[in-house]
Design a protein around this motif. Structure first.
Motif: not given
Length: 494
Positions: A209-220
């Motif tokens: 979940r943290a990785a997904r959130e980080k990936a989403e933050r990084d993506k954004a």
């Protein structure tokens, strides 16, 4: 009687004192530890065995003992209050575990080994002692079931067999207890393993979940960075050019990449204006570097000498000599606008390997007339030191438009999978009806892309210039709004 010990030489008629065999004793102590019974709380099953032994033998004291390395510990003690353990002195229990059979001492004062034991010589004054060893299936004697009396006495062989049966019952209870302990430990181990597994799964899920959130933050963040960077590479708004309508559109194929397409319209000396549209090879930060360099160079060179071929030559030299450009090249259309005394503009366009622009106007019958603006001989910019560039000059009068684009438009695929191409774009422009304006050209091109199955697979930049009829707007000019490099469509108009 089998003895797992050595005996000292006794006097005639006296019981020998037994000494434990070290190896046998080590194995026995290991068995005691395996049953894990030392220092456990009182247990009713063992207490009942002691009480039963006291009744059966009519003695005041009966015990269930476990013999440790240096002590004798009472698991159950009937008639012996306040005593939990005694030292492992020879004579009684310490001697009994060295024998396979029941040890019987009718009179302890007559036994040279038992006479010095604290239970005999002390206040309790034990005079009779009998003990059956608690023996495991492997032959390890863990302790004894004992009966004690304060007066001498004798027992029968049946009595000794009964005492041995009580010792066997104690072993059965110990085996049951050990099985229960093993089952409990296995269950605890299973639960602990399940807990660890669940915790690991939770940790893994949390990490995912943290990785997904980080990936989403990084993506954004990457998308925001790319969008911000792209905006710095495009004019924030097209200028107001008297007597000219301007419209533009920019769309990146991916919100996460900085596109290589660029355009601009800017004033020169007097009433002259310059415009350009180009496409850098590639995408990303390297392409953005070349885009920024190209846009800056084109603007600066035009202020020194606005001749379109001269401007493209200056850009060619800069791309070949500036180390920040690397080995990248670009295609460019650069144009010069000079107002005509009778209205409209004289347009001079030079090409550096870019797809043709289109001079568009409706004819007297209402059909749309389309002419390719593509000077012959213009090479890629930044590819060769002596690259030639070509230019052409024409008039842009009332009702006429100039339409420029990057290859993201012509390389889009139709429903049949074929590339739209220059022929498809020319056909599309011919089929249009109604007034031809910069705004309508850009809007209709956006509609065309939206109608294709996959839209545009590459970045698309559109720039259209048109001369409105004098009655179209009060001041004969149109202001272009600001727009961004985000994936949704944007075009400037008013």
């Amino acid at each position: 009687m089998t003895q797992h010990a050595s005996a000292t030489d006794p006097a005639p008629g006296r019981r020998p004192e037994l000494v434990p065999d070290p190896d046998v004793e080590a194995a026995r102590i290991a068995a005691v530890r395996r049953y894990d019974i030392l220092d456990t709380p009182p247990d009713g099953a063992f207490d009942r065995v002691a009480a039963m032994a006291a009744r059966l033998f009519d003695v005041p004291v009966a015990t269930v003992t476990i013999v440790d390395t240096d002590r004798i510990w009472f698991k159950a003690a009937h008639g012996l209050e306040g005593v939990a353990e005694i030292g492992r002195e020879p004579g009684l229990c310490g001697s009994a575990i060295l024998l396979d059979d029941t040890l019987v001492i009718p009179d302890t004062l007559q036994d040279p080994v038992a006479v010095d034991n604290p239970l005999v010589a002390g206040e309790m004054g034990v005079r009779f002692y009998a003990a059956a060893p608690i023996t495991t299936p492997e032959g390890h004697r863990l302790g004894t079931v004992n009966v004690l009396d304060t007066r001498p006495r004798s027992i029968t062989e049946e009595d000794t067999a009964t005492l041995a049966d009580l010792a066997a019952i104690v072993l059965d209870e110990m085996e049951l207890r050990l099985s229960a302990l093993r089952a409990l430990r296995e269950e605890q181990a299973r639960r602990e393993a399940e807990t660890r597994h669940a915790e690991a799964e939770r940790a893994r899920a949390e990490a995912e979940r943290a990785a997904r959130e980080k990936a989403e933050r990084d993506k954004a963040a990457i998308a925001a960075f790319a969008s911000t960077l792209q905006r710095t590479l495009l004019p924030p708004a097209l200028p107001v050019v008297p007597g000219l309508e301007l419209a533009c559109h920019y769309r990146t194929a991916s919100a996460h990449d900085v596109g290589g397409d660029f355009y601009d319209v800017f004033p020169l000396d007097g009433d002259r204006w310059a415009f350009f549209l180009g496409d850098v090879c590639g995408k990303g930060p390297e392409a953005a570097t070349v885009t920024a360099l190209a846009r800056h160079t084109l603007r600066a060179a035009a202020q020194i000498n606005a001749d379109p071929v001269t401007v493209l030559s200056a850009l060619n030299t800069m791309l070949l000599t500036d180390v920040t450009a690397g080995r990248r090249f670009c295609t460019v259309l650069f144009g010069l606008l000079e107002p005509r005394e009778d209205g409209g503009f004289t347009v001079t366009v030079a090409t550096g390997g870019h797809p043709p622009g289109y001079h568009v106007r409706p004819d007297d019958s209402g059909a749309v007339w389309v002419r390719s603006v593509h000077p012959q001989g213009g090479m890629l910019v930044g590819a060769f030191p002596q690259a030639p560039f070509a230019q052409t000059t024409f008039s842009l009068t009332a009702g006429e438009s100039l339409f420029l684009y990057t290859d993201g438009l012509t390389e889009a695929r139709t429903a049949k999978g074929a590339i739209l191409g220059e022929d498809g774009l020319t056909g599309f422009l011919h089929q249009r009806t109604g007034p031809v304006t910069a705004t309508s050209l850009v809007e209709d091109s956006i509609t065309l892309l939206a109608s294709l199955p996959d839209g545009a697979g590459d970045d698309v930049a559109l720039l259209a210039l048109s001369v409105p009829h004098p009655h179209a707007t009060p001041n004969g000019s149109v202001v272009a709004t600001a727009h961004t490099a985000a994936a949704p469509d944007h075009f400037g108009q008013e």
